[in-house]
Design an enzyme around this catalytic site. Structure first.
Site: not given
Ligand SMILES: CSC[C@H]1O[C@H](OP(=O)(O)O)[C@H](O)[C@@H]1O
Length: 354
Positions: A226, A236
Site C-alpha cells: 500500500d 501492507n
Molecule cells: C496491492 S493493493 C492490495 C493491498 O491493499 C489491501 O488493503 P485493503 O484491502 O485494506 O485495501 C492489502 O493491503 C493489499 O495488499
C-alpha cells in the site's frame, strides 16, 4: 470483469463487500458516493484506490460542468475529500494528484487523465507479473496475504499477477491464501480469484502461515503493498510482517509486487507511513454477529510495516529493487537501502513527467 471502470461519465465498481457470494455492480455518479464506497471497502486495494482517486476528481469535474458550476472549485473540493478517505495507500493521493494536474484542460482533460491512469494500471500489472515470475523462477508452492489481485486493481493485480504468471509458465502445486482477518480479503476475494483462474489453492488462517513456512511447505511469499517508503520499508495488510519474519527465518524469498505509484519517495522510512486504524467492531463481530463478550474492546490497525531488510525485492512494472535479503536469495550484493531512495526518486520523477 473490472473492479473499477468509467462508463457514461459514471464510476462503476464491483461491490467487494458482497463477494464471493454475490457479484453486484454499483454505478456512482457523485464523488461523495465514491468516497463512501472507498471507506467501506466496496472498492479497495492500492491500485484500485489510485484509479478511484483519479475517477473521483473526474466525477466532480463532469458533474460541475453539467450543472454550470465552477469545475475547478468542484474538483479541488473533491480532491481534498478523496485524499482523506483512507490514509495509508499512497496510490490514492497519487491518483488524485494525476487527475488534478489535468485540471487546466477542463473536465474532459481530467476524464482523459483518469482513463489513462486506468489503462496504465492494467499494463503495469501485466509487467509486474512477468518481472516477478522472472525473479522467482519456478517455485511450486506460494503463499500470499490479503488480496492483491484484479479486485485490488483494474484487472490482473500485482501479487496475484505474479502467481498467475508463475502458474502459466509452470503449473503451481499449491497457492496458500491467508484468510486475512478481520475483513477476510484472502478467504473471500483471493480464493474467489484463484478459483476463477483455475489455480490450485487452499485458504489458511493467518496464524498458520509461519508454521507452513518454517515447516518447509512454502517456496516463496508474494504480497502487494500500500505504500513503499524511500528506504524500501513497506506497508501492507496487517499480518504481512509476521509472514516476512517467518520467511526470513526460513530463508525463502519474500517478494513485494507493486506499481511505481505505490512508492512514496517523500516518505523516508516506514516510521513515516500513517497506519489506518479501523472500527474495532470489525474485529469484535463477524458478518454482523458479535463474537466477543459484551464490553470487550479491540484495536484494529489495517496495515503493518515490513522493514526493508526482511524483503528480498520489490518488483514494479519497470524495476526489480533488491533490498535487505537480496544477498541471501539471489547472491547479489544487496542494494544499500539509502540508494533505493535515489533510484526511486530519479525514476519516479521520470514517470510523472512521462
Ligand atoms: C496491492 S493493493 C492490495 C493491498 O491493499 C489491501 O488493503 P485493503 O484491502 O485494506 O485495501 C492489502 O493491503 C493489499 O495488499
Amino acid at each position: 470483469m473490472r473492479a473499477i471502470d468509467w462508463q457514461d461519465d459514471t464510476v462503476v465498481i464491483v461491490d467487494q463487500t458482497l463477494l464471493p457470494h454475490r457479484v453486484e455492480h454499483l454505478a456512482l455518479r457523485e464523488p461523495a458516493e465514491l468516497i463512501v464506497a472507498i471507506k467501506r471497502l466496496a472498492v479497495r486495494g492500492a491500485m484500485a484506490l489510485g484509479v478511484a482517486g483519479a475517477m473521483g476528481v473526474a466525477l466532480a469535474a463532469v458533474r460541475a460542468r453539467e450543472r454550470g458550476e465552477n469545475v475547478g472549485a468542484a474538483a479541488r473540493a473533491a480532491a481534498r475529500q478523496l485524499a482523506a478517505a483512507r490514509p495509508t495507500a499512497t496510490n490514492l493521493f497519487w491518483g488524485v494528484e494525476q487527475a488534478m494536474m489535468a485540471l487546466p484542460g477542463g473536465a474532459s482533460a481530467v476524464v482523459g487523465a483518469a482513463l489513462a491512469l486506468r489503462d496504465a494500471d492494467i499494463a503495469a500489472n501485466r509487467a509486474i507479473g512477468e518481472r516477478g515470475a522472472d525473479l522467482l523462477g519456478r517455485p511450486a508452492r506460494v503463499l500470499t496475504h490479503c488480496n492483491a489481485g484484479a479486485l485490488a486493481a483494474v484487472e490482473i493485480g500485482t501479487a496475484l499477477g505474479v502467481v498467475a504468471e508463475l502458474h502459466r509458465r509452470s503449473p503451481l502445486t499449491m497457492t496458500y491464501a491467508t484468510e486475512t482477518r478481520p475483513l477476510l480479503q484472502g478467504a473471500r476475494l483471493t480464493a474467489w480469484e484463484l478459483g476463477q483462474a483455475g489455480i490450485p489453492h487452499r485458504v489458511v488462517v493467518d496464524g498458520a502461515a509461519a508454521g507452513l513456512i518454517l515447516g518447509g511447505e512454502i517456496d516463496a511469499v508474494v504480497v502487494g503493498a500500500d505504500r513503499i517508503a524511500a528506504n524500501g520499508d513497506t506497508a501492507n495488510k496487517v499480518g504481512t510482517l509476521a509472514h516476512a519474519l517467518a520467511a526470513a527465518r526460513a530463508g525463502i524469498p519474500f517478494l513485494v509486487a507493486a506499481p511505481e505509484a505505490t512508492i512514496a519517495a517523500d516518505t523516508a522510512t516506514g516510521a513515516g507511513i500513517p497506519i489506518e486504524e479501523r472500527d474495532e467492531d470489525e474485529v469484535l463481530s463477524v458478518d454482523g454477529h458479535r463474537i466477543a463478550p459484551p464490553g470487550a474492546r479491540a484495536v484494529n490497525p489495517a496495515f503493518d510495516v515490513t522493514p526493508a531488510e526482511l524483503i528480498t525485492a520489490v518488483v514494479t512494472e519497470r524495476r526489480t529493487l533488491p533490498l535487505g535479503r537480496a544477498a541471501e536469495a539471489t547472491g547479489s550484493a544487496p542494494q544499500a537501502a539509502g540508494s533505493v531512495a535515489a533510484t526511486i526518486g530519479s525514476k519516479r520523477g521520470e514517470a510523472i513527467r512521462r
